[in-house]
Design a protein around this motif. Structure first.
Motif, short mmCIF file in Angstrom:
data_model
loop_
_atom_site.label_atom_id
_atom_site.label_comp_id
_atom_site.label_asym_id
_atom_site.label_seq_id
_atom_site.Cartn_x
_atom_site.Cartn_y
_atom_site.Cartn_z
N ARG A 71 87.65 72.56 112.33
CA ARG A 71 88.23 71.21 112.21
C ARG A 71 89.41 71.18 111.24
O ARG A 71 89.85 70.13 110.81
N GLY A 72 89.87 72.36 110.84
CA GLY A 72 91.09 72.42 110.02
C GLY A 72 90.88 72.49 108.52
O GLY A 72 91.86 72.40 107.76
N ALA A 73 89.64 72.61 108.07
CA ALA A 73 89.43 72.68 106.61
C ALA A 73 89.94 74.01 106.05
O ALA A 73 89.92 75.04 106.73
N VAL A 74 90.37 73.94 104.82
CA VAL A 74 90.74 75.16 104.09
C VAL A 74 89.45 75.75 103.51
O VAL A 74 88.65 75.03 102.91
N ILE A 75 89.25 77.05 103.73
CA ILE A 75 88.01 77.68 103.28
C ILE A 75 88.26 78.46 101.99
O ILE A 75 89.13 79.33 101.93
N ILE A 76 87.46 78.12 100.98
CA ILE A 76 87.54 78.84 99.70
C ILE A 76 86.20 79.53 99.48
O ILE A 76 85.16 78.86 99.42
N GLU A 77 86.24 80.83 99.39
CA GLU A 77 84.98 81.55 99.16
C GLU A 77 84.96 82.12 97.74
O GLU A 77 85.94 82.68 97.27
N ILE A 78 83.80 81.94 97.09
CA ILE A 78 83.59 82.53 95.76
C ILE A 78 82.36 83.41 95.86
O ILE A 78 81.26 82.93 96.18
N ASN A 79 82.52 84.70 95.65
CA ASN A 79 81.38 85.60 95.77
C ASN A 79 81.66 86.87 94.98
O ASN A 79 82.81 87.27 94.81
N ALA A 80 80.58 87.48 94.52
CA ALA A 80 80.71 88.74 93.79
C ALA A 80 81.21 89.86 94.71
O ALA A 80 81.84 90.81 94.24
N GLU A 81 80.90 89.73 96.01
CA GLU A 81 81.26 90.77 96.98
C GLU A 81 81.84 90.11 98.23
O GLU A 81 81.50 88.97 98.54
N PRO A 82 82.66 90.85 98.98
CA PRO A 82 83.10 90.30 100.28
C PRO A 82 81.90 90.10 101.21
O PRO A 82 80.88 90.79 101.08
N THR A 83 82.01 89.14 102.11
CA THR A 83 80.93 88.82 103.06
C THR A 83 81.54 88.74 104.47
O THR A 83 82.77 88.81 104.61
N PRO A 84 80.73 88.52 105.48
CA PRO A 84 81.31 88.37 106.82
C PRO A 84 82.31 87.21 106.92
O PRO A 84 83.17 87.20 107.79
N LEU A 85 82.21 86.23 106.01
CA LEU A 85 83.15 85.09 106.04
C LEU A 85 84.52 85.46 105.46
O LEU A 85 85.54 84.84 105.81
N THR A 86 84.55 86.45 104.57
CA THR A 86 85.76 86.74 103.80
C THR A 86 87.04 86.86 104.64
O THR A 86 88.06 86.25 104.29
N PRO A 87 87.01 87.59 105.77
CA PRO A 87 88.25 87.70 106.54
C PRO A 87 88.77 86.35 107.06
O PRO A 87 89.95 86.21 107.36
N LYS A 88 87.87 85.37 107.17
CA LYS A 88 88.27 84.04 107.69
C LYS A 88 88.63 83.06 106.57
O LYS A 88 89.08 81.95 106.84
N ALA A 89 88.35 83.46 105.33
CA ALA A 89 88.58 82.52 104.21
C ALA A 89 90.07 82.45 103.89
O ALA A 89 90.77 83.45 103.96
N ASP A 90 90.53 81.24 103.52
CA ASP A 90 91.93 81.11 103.10
C ASP A 90 92.11 81.64 101.69
O ASP A 90 93.15 82.17 101.35
N TYR A 91 91.08 81.45 100.87
CA TYR A 91 91.11 81.97 99.50
C TYR A 91 89.78 82.68 99.25
O TYR A 91 88.72 82.08 99.49
N PHE A 92 89.84 83.90 98.79
CA PHE A 92 88.61 84.61 98.40
C PHE A 92 88.71 84.90 96.90
O PHE A 92 89.57 85.66 96.46
N LEU A 93 87.85 84.25 96.14
CA LEU A 93 87.86 84.45 94.68
C LEU A 93 86.68 85.34 94.34
O LEU A 93 85.52 84.90 94.40
N GLN A 94 86.97 86.58 94.02
CA GLN A 94 85.88 87.54 93.84
C GLN A 94 85.43 87.58 92.39
O GLN A 94 86.23 87.76 91.47
N GLY A 95 84.13 87.39 92.20
CA GLY A 95 83.56 87.45 90.86
C GLY A 95 82.34 86.56 90.77
O GLY A 95 81.78 86.15 91.79
#
Ligand code: OAD
Length: 244
Positions: free
Chosen positions: A205-229
């Motif tokens: 639906r057009g939302a910007v995806i921000i992922e925060i995680n200690a490790e990459p996940t299956p969502l990471t390639p689709k996230a607009d921002y991946f903040l690792q930690g």
């Protein structure tokens, strides 16, 4: 952490925001994540082998005792800086929906105003047959405590593998995801459905995806921002950088 100016202005300008959290947000409160090995007495069991209707049918007392042990283990546990940053964040958006897969109640404890507990709450106990909630029970009995209304066995008010999610919670979560301009996925491995599909519903639906995680996940390639930690560090820093 250095955040991109685009990310900060996106948050400053957004009004409809949803966040999905998983076991990673509780890790800095001292709780193990779901897929970490268990310790002590319960080392020989995998959570997947205890958290199911089949397991409860096979050996209700074993499953009851596991939950009693987990309830005991979280008694002294307190929310961490990540939980409190989410409370702070909720004040800056006209609509902020916090959706959690965690059953430990720490978001409510921290003071988050609207929390959808998709997988239930380990502190609540209900009848396996008639759904009546119980306020009191005795963990030390030789058998699983019984429902005062119908005599059925009591069980934790959590969603087990193979069980459907509570309908109203799931509908509210899907609606919040689909209406969001920004969707956070925080501390979740994103492998358990239907929770994992919320980020995709938001993205479609057009939302910007921000992922925060200690490790990459299956969502990471689709996230607009991946903040690792660690979420207990990144979330307070993000709140401070956005609304200082
Ligand atoms: P998992 O244990 O699968 O994943 C935890 C995630 O948190 C992993 O991706 C870690 O990399 C990340 N992580 C760990 N420490 C972190 C930290 N300090 N900061 C940020 N990220 C961190 O837990 P969930 O994704 O929550 O369902 O598991 C989802 C569901 O699977 C659970 O609710 C449970 C289980 O089946 C039911 O019981 C129905």
């Amino acid at each position: 952490m250095n955040f991109s100016p685009d990310l900060l202005s996106l948050l400053q300008e957004s009004s409809h925001v949803a966040a999905l959290t998983g076991a990673g947000v509780s890790q800095e409160s001292g709780l193990r994540t779901f897929r970490d090995a268990q310790d002590g007495l319960w080392k020989q069991y995998k959570p997947e082998d205890l958290a199911s209707p089949e397991a409860f049918r096979r050996d209700p007392k074993l499953v009851w005792d596991w939950y009693a042990w987990r309830r005991e283990a979280i008694k002294g546990v307190r929310p961490n800086a990540g939980h409190y940053a989410l409370v702070e964040m909720s004040k800056h958006f006209s609509e902020f929906t916090l959706i959690t897969q965690n059953v430990n109640g720490l978001h409510r404890f921290a003071g988050s105003p609207r929390v959808i507990e998709l997988h239930g709450n380990i502190q609540r106990v209900r009848c396996a047959d008639c759904y009546t909630f119980a306020d009191e029970w005795d963990d030390d009995e030789a058998e699983v405590p019984r429902c005062p209304v119908c005599g059925g066995m009591l069980r934790p008010h959590v969603v087990w593998f193979g069980e459907a999610l509570p309908r109203s919670e799931l509908e509210a979560a899907v609606e919040a995801a689909r209406n969001s301009e920004v969707f956070f996925s925080i501390g979740t491995s994103g492998v358990v459905q239907p929770a994992a599909s919320l980020a995709h519903a938001a993205r479609n639906r057009g939302a910007v995806i921000i992922e925060i995680n200690a490790e990459p996940t299956p969502l990471t390639p689709k996230a607009d921002y991946f903040l690792q930690g660690r979420s207990g560090e990144i979330l307070p820093e993000l709140v401070k950088a956005t609304w200082k």
